[in-house]
Scaffold this active site. Structure first.
Site, short mmCIF file in Angstrom:
data_model
loop_
_atom_site.label_atom_id
_atom_site.label_comp_id
_atom_site.label_asym_id
_atom_site.label_seq_id
_atom_site.Cartn_x
_atom_site.Cartn_y
_atom_site.Cartn_z
N TYR A 77 0.82 -1.22 0.00
CA TYR A 77 0.00 0.00 0.00
C TYR A 77 0.85 1.26 0.00
O TYR A 77 0.43 2.29 -0.52
CB TYR A 77 -0.91 0.04 1.24
N LYS A 133 2.97 -15.30 2.59
CA LYS A 133 3.22 -16.03 1.35
C LYS A 133 4.73 -16.26 1.29
O LYS A 133 5.44 -15.81 0.38
CB LYS A 133 2.70 -15.20 0.15
N ASP A 183 -2.95 -18.43 0.44
CA ASP A 183 -3.91 -19.13 -0.43
C ASP A 183 -4.65 -20.22 0.35
O ASP A 183 -5.88 -20.34 0.29
CB ASP A 183 -3.23 -19.68 -1.69
N ASP A 236 -6.54 -6.99 3.99
CA ASP A 236 -7.64 -6.33 3.26
C ASP A 236 -8.51 -7.38 2.57
O ASP A 236 -9.73 -7.39 2.70
CB ASP A 236 -7.06 -5.35 2.23
N ASP A 249 -12.57 -9.09 3.86
CA ASP A 249 -13.79 -9.08 3.02
C ASP A 249 -14.30 -10.51 2.86
O ASP A 249 -15.51 -10.77 2.94
CB ASP A 249 -13.51 -8.48 1.64
C1 IPM Z 1 -10.44 -1.01 3.67
C2 IPM Z 1 -10.61 -0.40 2.32
C3 IPM Z 1 -9.41 0.49 2.00
C4 IPM Z 1 -8.17 -0.39 2.01
C5 IPM Z 1 -9.52 1.26 0.67
C6 IPM Z 1 -10.76 2.11 0.61
C7 IPM Z 1 -8.30 2.11 0.42
O1 IPM Z 1 -10.79 -1.38 1.34
O2 IPM Z 1 -10.34 -0.27 4.66
O3 IPM Z 1 -10.41 -2.25 3.78
O4 IPM Z 1 -7.85 -1.03 1.00
O5 IPM Z 1 -7.51 -0.44 3.06
MN MN Z 2 -10.95 -3.40 2.14
#
Ligand code: IPM
Ligand code: MN
Length: 352
Positions: free
Chosen positions: A141, A186, A219, A243, A247
């Site tokens: 990042y 990884k 993975d 990240d 999700d």
């Molecule tokens: C999160 C979001 C952010 C990230 C984006 C919006 C930059 O996806 O907080 O998980 O990737 O960290």
């Molecule tokens: Mn995110």
């Protein structure tokens, strides 16, 4: 006590979910005798729209003078970075870096009353209680980026010190929980992951031999998260893997809209934001799920202010709202879906 919050609603559904989170905080403040002072500032596309940078100095000043930062969401398809302006997301990365918020706590706790709302079978979900600790100010990042017409590169860099400090946060939390830590990397391909695993193995062996330790490749981890989610306690991983995997893990709770997070550094203010994004397709419709933001307010009460009783009161109110099947459309079919405001009112009136 007096609670001073810098409120950055941001973009898309950010303002809608933050309105509910602030209402929940106000309800807690009224019930428990605190004085809540909330001041708003711009970030992301909302700041660009006002002719400012994605992270204006005035916003940083307000945050620095506050006990905690409450943030909605950042991102807007109108700003893709190709307009000669920075992307809105640079405001979010900038505020994380500015305040040194290297440890991002993302709990994944499917609510007992609504296990059936996840596409994963309920028998896999009962008893799942995972705490992700995502490294938040390093890795790909923040490495140097290059972009030419037909070539691009992103540098992924970690120092041993950056790895150690986030591991310590994760290991200390594991000690207060079920005593297990899973580190995800990884290491079979990436140099940064090789260092990550080495630093992790050494630190945990020297300072945390009471913990049960597991190393997983990212993975395989992606698969194990859905196959045996109950086996995980604290998961620690680098920025990008954290990240992606959080999700994925949100599916266990039924919706990404359920997840809260706390981004913490060595000093205050911490930053508190739901895990979901700005969801431009839902913005302005009053249909988004405010629960992630409300649970984020609970994390703020707990981690920024030490108000554990108040935090639990908010979490219980969300639980009871779920039990009554008062849900937004991300969790149920359109026929049963209620709006953001209705769900918000139900939560607030359940706070006791
Ligand atoms: C999160 C979001 C952010 C990230 C984006 C919006 C930059 O996806 O907080 O998980 O990737 O960290
Ligand atoms: Mn995110």
């Amino acid at each position: 006590m007096q609670i001073k919050i810098a409120c950055l609603p941001g973009d898309g559904i950010g303002p809608e979910v933050i309105a509910v989170a602030v209402a929940a905080l106000q309800r807690v403040a009224d019930l428990y005798g605190h004085e809540l002072v909330v001041e708003e500032a711009l970030i992301g596309a909302a700041a660009l729209d006002a002719g400012a940078e994605p992270l204006p100095q005035t916003t940083l000043d307000l945050c620095a003078a506050s006990d905690a930062i409450l943030l909605g969401a950042i991102g807007d398809p109108r700003y893709s970075g190709a307009e000669g302006k920075p992307r809105p997301e640079s405001g979010l990365l900038g505020i994380r870096k500015h305040f040194g918020l290297f440890a991002n706590l993302r709990p994944i706790v499917p609510a007992q009353a609504v296990l059936d709302l996840s596409p994963i079978k309920p028998e896999y979900l009962a008893g799942v209680d995972i705490l992700f600790v995502r490294e938040l100010t390093g890795g790909i990042y923040f490495g140097a980026k290059e972009r030419e017409v037909d070539r691009a590169s992103d540098l992924c860099e970690y120092s041993a010190a950056e790895i150690q400090r986030v591991l310590r946060v994760a290991a200390d939390l594991a000690r207060k929980r079920r005593g297990k830590i899973t580190s995800i990397d990884k290491a079979n391909v990436m140099a940064t992951s090789g260092l990550w695993r080495e630093v992790c193995s050494r630190l945990l062996a020297e300072e945390y031999h009471d913990l049960e330790v597991e190393h997983l490749l990212v993975d395989a981890a992606a698969m194990h998260l859905l196959q045996r989610p109950r086996d995980f306690d604290v998961i620690v991983t680098e920025n990008l893997f954290g990240d992606v995997l959080t999700d994925e893990a949100s599916v266990l709770t039924g919706s990404l809209g359920m997840l809260p997070s706390a981004s913490l550094g060595a000093a205050k203010p911490g930053l508190f934001e739901p895990v979901h994004g700005s969801a431009p397709d839902l913005a302005g419709k009053g249909v988004c799920n405010p629960m992630g933001a409300v649970l984020t307010a609970a994390m703020l009460l707990r981690h920024a202010l030490g108000l554990e009783t108040e935090a639990v009161a908010v979490e219980k109110a969300v639980d009871s709202t779920l039990s009554k099947r008062i849900l937004t459309g991300d969790l149920c079919g359109p026929a049963d879906a209620l709006g953001t405001a209705q769900v918000g009112e139900a939560i607030c009136s359940a706070i006791a």
